[in-house]
Scaffold this motif. Structure first.
Motif, PDB file in Angstrom:
ATOM      1  N   ALA A   4      40.499  43.195  10.908  1.00  0.00           N
ATOM      2  CA  ALA A   4      40.105  42.358   9.611  1.00  0.00           C
ATOM      3  C   ALA A   4      39.346  40.945  10.396  1.00  0.00           C
ATOM      4  O   ALA A   4      39.313  41.031  11.714  1.00  0.00           O
ATOM      5  CB  ALA A   4      41.314  41.437   9.004  1.00  0.00           C
ATOM      6  N   ARG A   5      38.394  40.306   9.796  1.00  0.00           N
ATOM      7  CA  ARG A   5      37.870  39.051  10.314  1.00  0.00           C
ATOM      8  C   ARG A   5      38.519  37.631  10.051  1.00  0.00           C
ATOM      9  O   ARG A   5      38.635  37.420   8.734  1.00  0.00           O
ATOM     10  CB  ARG A   5      36.529  39.167  10.050  1.00  0.00           C
ATOM     11  N   LEU A   6      38.698  36.883  11.092  1.00  0.00           N
ATOM     12  CA  LEU A   6      39.253  35.437  10.506  1.00  0.00           C
ATOM     13  C   LEU A   6      38.154  34.651  11.010  1.00  0.00           C
ATOM     14  O   LEU A   6      37.397  34.715  11.891  1.00  0.00           O
ATOM     15  CB  LEU A   6      40.361  35.152  11.747  1.00  0.00           C
ATOM     16  N   ILE A   7      37.695  33.833   9.863  1.00  0.00           N
ATOM     17  CA  ILE A   7      36.626  33.034   9.880  1.00  0.00           C
ATOM     18  C   ILE A   7      37.074  31.619   9.738  1.00  0.00           C
ATOM     19  O   ILE A   7      37.921  31.351   8.541  1.00  0.00           O
ATOM     20  CB  ILE A   7      35.745  33.598   8.706  1.00  0.00           C
ATOM     21  N   VAL A   8      36.783  30.570  10.469  1.00  0.00           N
ATOM     22  CA  VAL A   8      37.615  29.183  10.352  1.00  0.00           C
ATOM     23  C   VAL A   8      36.571  28.268  10.649  1.00  0.00           C
ATOM     24  O   VAL A   8      35.572  28.408  11.460  1.00  0.00           O
ATOM     25  CB  VAL A   8      38.647  29.204  11.462  1.00  0.00           C
ATOM     26  N   VAL A   9      36.720  27.061   9.923  1.00  0.00           N
ATOM     27  CA  VAL A   9      35.919  25.774  10.239  1.00  0.00           C
ATOM     28  C   VAL A   9      37.035  24.717  10.691  1.00  0.00           C
ATOM     29  O   VAL A   9      38.063  24.524   9.790  1.00  0.00           O
ATOM     30  CB  VAL A   9      35.247  25.454   9.071  1.00  0.00           C
ATOM     31  N   VAL A  10      36.590  24.099  11.543  1.00  0.00           N
ATOM     32  CA  VAL A  10      37.645  22.832  12.150  1.00  0.00           C
ATOM     33  C   VAL A  10      36.590  21.779  12.366  1.00  0.00           C
ATOM     34  O   VAL A  10      35.518  21.969  12.661  1.00  0.00           O
ATOM     35  CB  VAL A  10      38.088  23.161  13.297  1.00  0.00           C
ATOM     36  N   ALA A  11      36.942  20.464  11.561  1.00  0.00           N
ATOM     37  CA  ALA A  11      35.977  19.352  11.962  1.00  0.00           C
ATOM     38  C   ALA A  11      37.037  18.373  12.698  1.00  0.00           C
ATOM     39  O   ALA A  11      38.092  18.221  12.693  1.00  0.00           O
ATOM     40  CB  ALA A  11      35.811  18.700  10.374  1.00  0.00           C
ATOM     41  N   PHE A  12      36.346  17.449  13.357  1.00  0.00           N
ATOM     42  CA  PHE A  12      37.110  16.629  14.153  1.00  0.00           C
ATOM     43  C   PHE A  12      36.435  15.003  13.860  1.00  0.00           C
ATOM     44  O   PHE A  12      35.209  15.153  13.467  1.00  0.00           O
ATOM     45  CB  PHE A  12      36.467  16.754  15.841  1.00  0.00           C
ATOM     46  N   LYS A  13      37.197  13.985  14.325  1.00  0.00           N
ATOM     47  CA  LYS A  13      36.954  12.623  14.392  1.00  0.00           C
ATOM     48  C   LYS A  13      37.552  12.247  15.502  1.00  0.00           C
ATOM     49  O   LYS A  13      38.087  12.316  16.056  1.00  0.00           O
ATOM     50  CB  LYS A  13      37.469  11.875  12.912  1.00  0.00           C
ATOM     51  N   ARG A  14      36.782  10.808  15.552  1.00  0.00           N
ATOM     52  CA  ARG A  14      37.244   9.895  16.910  1.00  0.00           C
ATOM     53  C   ARG A  14      38.084   8.766  16.351  1.00  0.00           C
ATOM     54  O   ARG A  14      38.059   8.316  15.195  1.00  0.00           O
ATOM     55  CB  ARG A  14      35.926   9.358  17.360  1.00  0.00           C
ATOM     56  N   THR A  15      39.236   8.827  17.229  1.00  0.00           N
ATOM     57  CA  THR A  15      40.124   7.770  16.875  1.00  0.00           C
ATOM     58  C   THR A  15      39.482   6.481  17.200  1.00  0.00           C
ATOM     59  O   THR A  15      38.345   6.435  17.985  1.00  0.00           O
ATOM     60  CB  THR A  15      41.552   7.985  17.580  1.00  0.00           C
ATOM     61  N   ALA A  47      32.504  13.642  13.544  1.00  0.00           N
ATOM     62  CA  ALA A  47      32.063  13.583  15.025  1.00  0.00           C
ATOM     63  C   ALA A  47      31.399  14.799  15.340  1.00  0.00           C
ATOM     64  O   ALA A  47      30.748  15.068  16.226  1.00  0.00           O
ATOM     65  CB  ALA A  47      33.206  12.930  15.740  1.00  0.00           C
ATOM     66  N   GLY A  48      32.230  15.972  14.841  1.00  0.00           N
ATOM     67  CA  GLY A  48      31.805  17.170  15.542  1.00  0.00           C
ATOM     68  C   GLY A  48      32.511  18.585  14.596  1.00  0.00           C
ATOM     69  O   GLY A  48      33.502  17.930  13.758  1.00  0.00           O
ATOM     70  N   VAL A  49      31.921  19.569  14.481  1.00  0.00           N
ATOM     71  CA  VAL A  49      32.390  20.671  13.562  1.00  0.00           C
ATOM     72  C   VAL A  49      32.217  21.957  14.211  1.00  0.00           C
ATOM     73  O   VAL A  49      31.127  22.023  15.072  1.00  0.00           O
ATOM     74  CB  VAL A  49      31.670  20.695  12.181  1.00  0.00           C
ATOM     75  N   LEU A  50      32.991  22.826  14.033  1.00  0.00           N
ATOM     76  CA  LEU A  50      33.007  23.977  14.619  1.00  0.00           C
ATOM     77  C   LEU A  50      33.452  25.118  13.658  1.00  0.00           C
ATOM     78  O   LEU A  50      34.332  25.170  13.027  1.00  0.00           O
ATOM     79  CB  LEU A  50      33.985  24.390  15.788  1.00  0.00           C
ATOM     80  N   ALA A  51      32.438  26.042  13.365  1.00  0.00           N
ATOM     81  CA  ALA A  51      32.765  27.376  12.670  1.00  0.00           C
ATOM     82  C   ALA A  51      32.802  28.418  13.656  1.00  0.00           C
ATOM     83  O   ALA A  51      31.945  28.633  14.483  1.00  0.00           O
ATOM     84  CB  ALA A  51      31.576  27.283  11.427  1.00  0.00           C
ATOM     85  N   TRP A  52      33.840  29.239  13.482  1.00  0.00           N
ATOM     86  CA  TRP A  52      33.983  30.571  14.424  1.00  0.00           C
ATOM     87  C   TRP A  52      34.497  31.873  13.687  1.00  0.00           C
ATOM     88  O   TRP A  52      35.191  31.518  12.616  1.00  0.00           O
ATOM     89  CB  TRP A  52      34.653  29.961  15.671  1.00  0.00           C
ATOM     90  N   SER A  53      34.415  32.787  14.130  1.00  0.00           N
ATOM     91  CA  SER A  53      34.858  33.801  13.646  1.00  0.00           C
ATOM     92  C   SER A  53      35.544  34.902  14.807  1.00  0.00           C
ATOM     93  O   SER A  53      35.457  34.770  15.963  1.00  0.00           O
ATOM     94  CB  SER A  53      34.196  34.692  12.846  1.00  0.00           C
ATOM     95  N   ARG A  54      36.515  35.697  14.353  1.00  0.00           N
ATOM     96  CA  ARG A  54      36.877  36.645  15.428  1.00  0.00           C
ATOM     97  C   ARG A  54      37.637  37.873  14.710  1.00  0.00           C
ATOM     98  O   ARG A  54      38.268  37.556  13.674  1.00  0.00           O
ATOM     99  CB  ARG A  54      38.159  35.775  16.367  1.00  0.00           C
ATOM    100  N   GLU A  55      37.609  38.804  15.322  1.00  0.00           N
ATOM    101  CA  GLU A  55      38.291  40.162  14.753  1.00  0.00           C
ATOM    102  C   GLU A  55      39.882  40.283  15.141  1.00  0.00           C
ATOM    103  O   GLU A  55      40.102  39.612  16.140  1.00  0.00           O
ATOM    104  CB  GLU A  55      37.685  41.363  15.377  1.00  0.00           C
ATOM    105  N   THR A  56      40.561  40.569  14.118  1.00  0.00           N
ATOM    106  CA  THR A  56      42.035  40.402  14.170  1.00  0.00           C
ATOM    107  C   THR A  56      42.489  41.777  13.669  1.00  0.00           C
ATOM    108  O   THR A  56      42.182  42.436  12.851  1.00  0.00           O
ATOM    109  CB  THR A  56      42.638  39.172  13.662  1.00  0.00           C
ATOM    110  N   ASN A  57      43.709  42.404  14.511  1.00  0.00           N
ATOM    111  CA  ASN A  57      44.297  43.309  14.043  1.00  0.00           C
ATOM    112  C   ASN A  57      45.635  43.082  13.531  1.00  0.00           C
ATOM    113  O   ASN A  57      46.589  42.769  14.406  1.00  0.00           O
ATOM    114  CB  ASN A  57      44.238  44.769  15.287  1.00  0.00           C
TER     115      ASN A  57
END
Length: 79
Positions: A4-15, A47-57
């Motif tokens: 399967a494919r895992l597709i994720v977005v993570v957003a960041f802020k500064r304290t 402050a920052g955003v990362l979208a990534w994916s990876r195969e998973t079994n």
């Protein structure tokens, strides 16, 4: 079972003291296009955003290496 494919977005802020922390819980998407669209929207206010994916079994719990789909601003290194 096929991988399967895992597709994720993570957003960041500064304290207030400058530390980079997650702005929201990680968000999982069904398609890379949807993840990239959300990441671009979040990039306007985070402050920052990362979208990534990876195969998973799911059968054996293994994960492939992550592939960055979209990156903007300040994000931590992927481990």
């Amino acid at each position: 079972m096929t991988p399967a494919r895992l597709i994720v977005v993570v957003a960041f802020k500064r304290t207030a003291n400058g530390l980079l922390v997650p702005a929201y819980d990680p968000m999982q998407f069904d398609t890379e296009d949807d993840a990239i669209r959300m990441a671009r929207t979040l990039a306007r206010r985070c402050a920052g955003v990362l979208a990534w994916s990876r195969e998973t079994n799911p059968d054996n719990g293994t994960y492939g290496p992550p592939t960055i789909l979209f990156q903007s601003g300040d994000v931590p290194d992927m481990e």
